[in-house]
Design a protein around this motif. Structure first.
Motif, PDB file in Angstrom:
ATOM      1  N   GLN A 163     -40.492 -17.054  24.418  1.00  0.00           N
ATOM      2  CA  GLN A 163     -41.367 -16.725  23.291  1.00  0.00           C
ATOM      3  C   GLN A 163     -42.074 -17.982  22.806  1.00  0.00           C
ATOM      4  O   GLN A 163     -41.437 -18.975  22.518  1.00  0.00           O
ATOM      5  CB  GLN A 163     -40.568 -16.137  22.113  1.00  0.00           C
ATOM      6  CG  GLN A 163     -39.752 -14.951  22.461  1.00  0.00           C
ATOM      7  CD  GLN A 163     -38.306 -15.327  22.720  1.00  0.00           C
ATOM      8  OE1 GLN A 163     -37.994 -16.465  22.988  1.00  0.00           O
ATOM      9  NE2 GLN A 163     -37.441 -14.351  22.662  1.00  0.00           N
ATOM     10  N   THR A 185     -47.760  -8.735  26.842  1.00  0.00           N
ATOM     11  CA  THR A 185     -47.641  -9.245  25.486  1.00  0.00           C
ATOM     12  C   THR A 185     -49.004  -9.222  24.806  1.00  0.00           C
ATOM     13  O   THR A 185     -49.982  -9.741  25.340  1.00  0.00           O
ATOM     14  CB  THR A 185     -47.083 -10.683  25.491  1.00  0.00           C
ATOM     15  OG1 THR A 185     -45.762 -10.643  26.031  1.00  0.00           O
ATOM     16  CG2 THR A 185     -47.037 -11.273  24.109  1.00  0.00           C
ATOM     17  N   THR A 189     -47.208 -10.679  20.221  1.00  0.00           N
ATOM     18  CA  THR A 189     -46.221  -9.645  19.938  1.00  0.00           C
ATOM     19  C   THR A 189     -45.656  -9.165  21.265  1.00  0.00           C
ATOM     20  O   THR A 189     -46.377  -8.577  22.077  1.00  0.00           O
ATOM     21  CB  THR A 189     -46.844  -8.463  19.162  1.00  0.00           C
ATOM     22  OG1 THR A 189     -47.491  -8.981  17.991  1.00  0.00           O
ATOM     23  CG2 THR A 189     -45.777  -7.463  18.760  1.00  0.00           C
ATOM     24  N   GLY A 209     -41.154  -6.216  20.274  1.00  0.00           N
ATOM     25  CA  GLY A 209     -41.473  -6.287  18.863  1.00  0.00           C
ATOM     26  C   GLY A 209     -41.399  -7.695  18.295  1.00  0.00           C
ATOM     27  O   GLY A 209     -41.813  -7.920  17.164  1.00  0.00           O
ATOM     28  N   TRP A 210     -40.842  -8.647  19.060  1.00  0.00           N
ATOM     29  CA  TRP A 210     -40.773 -10.036  18.619  1.00  0.00           C
ATOM     30  C   TRP A 210     -42.188 -10.558  18.406  1.00  0.00           C
ATOM     31  O   TRP A 210     -43.052 -10.387  19.243  1.00  0.00           O
ATOM     32  CB  TRP A 210     -40.051 -10.872  19.683  1.00  0.00           C
ATOM     33  CG  TRP A 210     -40.012 -12.328  19.394  1.00  0.00           C
ATOM     34  CD1 TRP A 210     -40.889 -13.266  19.840  1.00  0.00           C
ATOM     35  CD2 TRP A 210     -39.064 -13.024  18.603  1.00  0.00           C
ATOM     36  NE1 TRP A 210     -40.546 -14.497  19.384  1.00  0.00           N
ATOM     37  CE2 TRP A 210     -39.419 -14.382  18.609  1.00  0.00           C
ATOM     38  CE3 TRP A 210     -37.936 -12.630  17.881  1.00  0.00           C
ATOM     39  CZ2 TRP A 210     -38.700 -15.354  17.931  1.00  0.00           C
ATOM     40  CZ3 TRP A 210     -37.226 -13.606  17.210  1.00  0.00           C
ATOM     41  CH2 TRP A 210     -37.605 -14.948  17.241  1.00  0.00           C
ATOM     42  N   ARG A 211     -42.447 -11.187  17.261  1.00  0.00           N
ATOM     43  CA  ARG A 211     -43.788 -11.658  16.919  1.00  0.00           C
ATOM     44  C   ARG A 211     -43.723 -13.089  16.413  1.00  0.00           C
ATOM     45  O   ARG A 211     -42.853 -13.435  15.627  1.00  0.00           O
ATOM     46  CB  ARG A 211     -44.396 -10.753  15.851  1.00  0.00           C
ATOM     47  CG  ARG A 211     -45.805 -11.106  15.441  1.00  0.00           C
ATOM     48  CD  ARG A 211     -46.345 -10.048  14.483  1.00  0.00           C
ATOM     49  NE  ARG A 211     -47.592 -10.399  13.879  1.00  0.00           N
ATOM     50  CZ  ARG A 211     -48.788 -10.215  14.423  1.00  0.00           C
ATOM     51  NH1 ARG A 211     -48.883  -9.653  15.616  1.00  0.00           N
ATOM     52  NH2 ARG A 211     -49.881 -10.568  13.788  1.00  0.00           N
TER      53      ARG A 211
END
Length: 143
Positions: A56, A91, A127, A131-133
């Motif tokens: 990420q 993504t 994102t 759902g990780w942003r």
């Protein structure tokens, strides 16, 4: 040998006109120097973590032009949002700032070509499908 008192300033309407031209020239010259700007350059900002299985991260890179100190704004050419060292095509990536917004997948680059105001930001977000942003921004500062 005698010397006369010579005035350096013309009198009458001609003197007023010459002084008005001198003052106008000085003001125009001062405003040109006040809005003079540096050459364009790229600025960027990234946010991690840059480790782990999901990798990420998000980066925003903007090609900046000159600064308008009188109008307190900064010229922005293009803006890129990417995932740093890892571009997952699934993504969602968004870029936005003072009066613009674009989105896409993987990495995106757009020609913005506009003045943005002092005190605003140019940002990118990613994102993940999970759902990780994450968001990363460049602050616009015009002294």
């Amino acid at each position: 040998m005698s010397f006369r008192n010579v005035r350096s300033k013309p009198r009458g309407k001609a003197g007023i006109a010459l002084r008005a031209i001198a003052v106008t020239t000085a003001l125009v010259g001062a405003s040109v120097f006040a809005t003079a700007s540096p050459a364009s350059a790229s600025e960027g900002s990234c946010r991690g973590p840059f480790w782990g299985w999901f990798q990420q991260n998000v980066c925003v890179v903007a090609d900046m032009g000159g600064k308008d100190t009188a109008g307190r704004s900064q010229w922005v050419g293009s803006v890129e949002g990417n995932q740093g060292s890892y571009d997952d095509p699934n993504t969602k990536v968004e870029i936005w700032g003072d009066g613009f917004y674009y989105s896409g997948y993987g990495a995106i680059k757009q020609n913005v070509n506009k003045w943005v105001h002092d005190g605003t930001n140019i940002c990118a977000a990613e994102t993940e499908p999970s759902g990780w942003r994450q968001i990363s921004c460049i602050a616009i500062h015009v002294p």
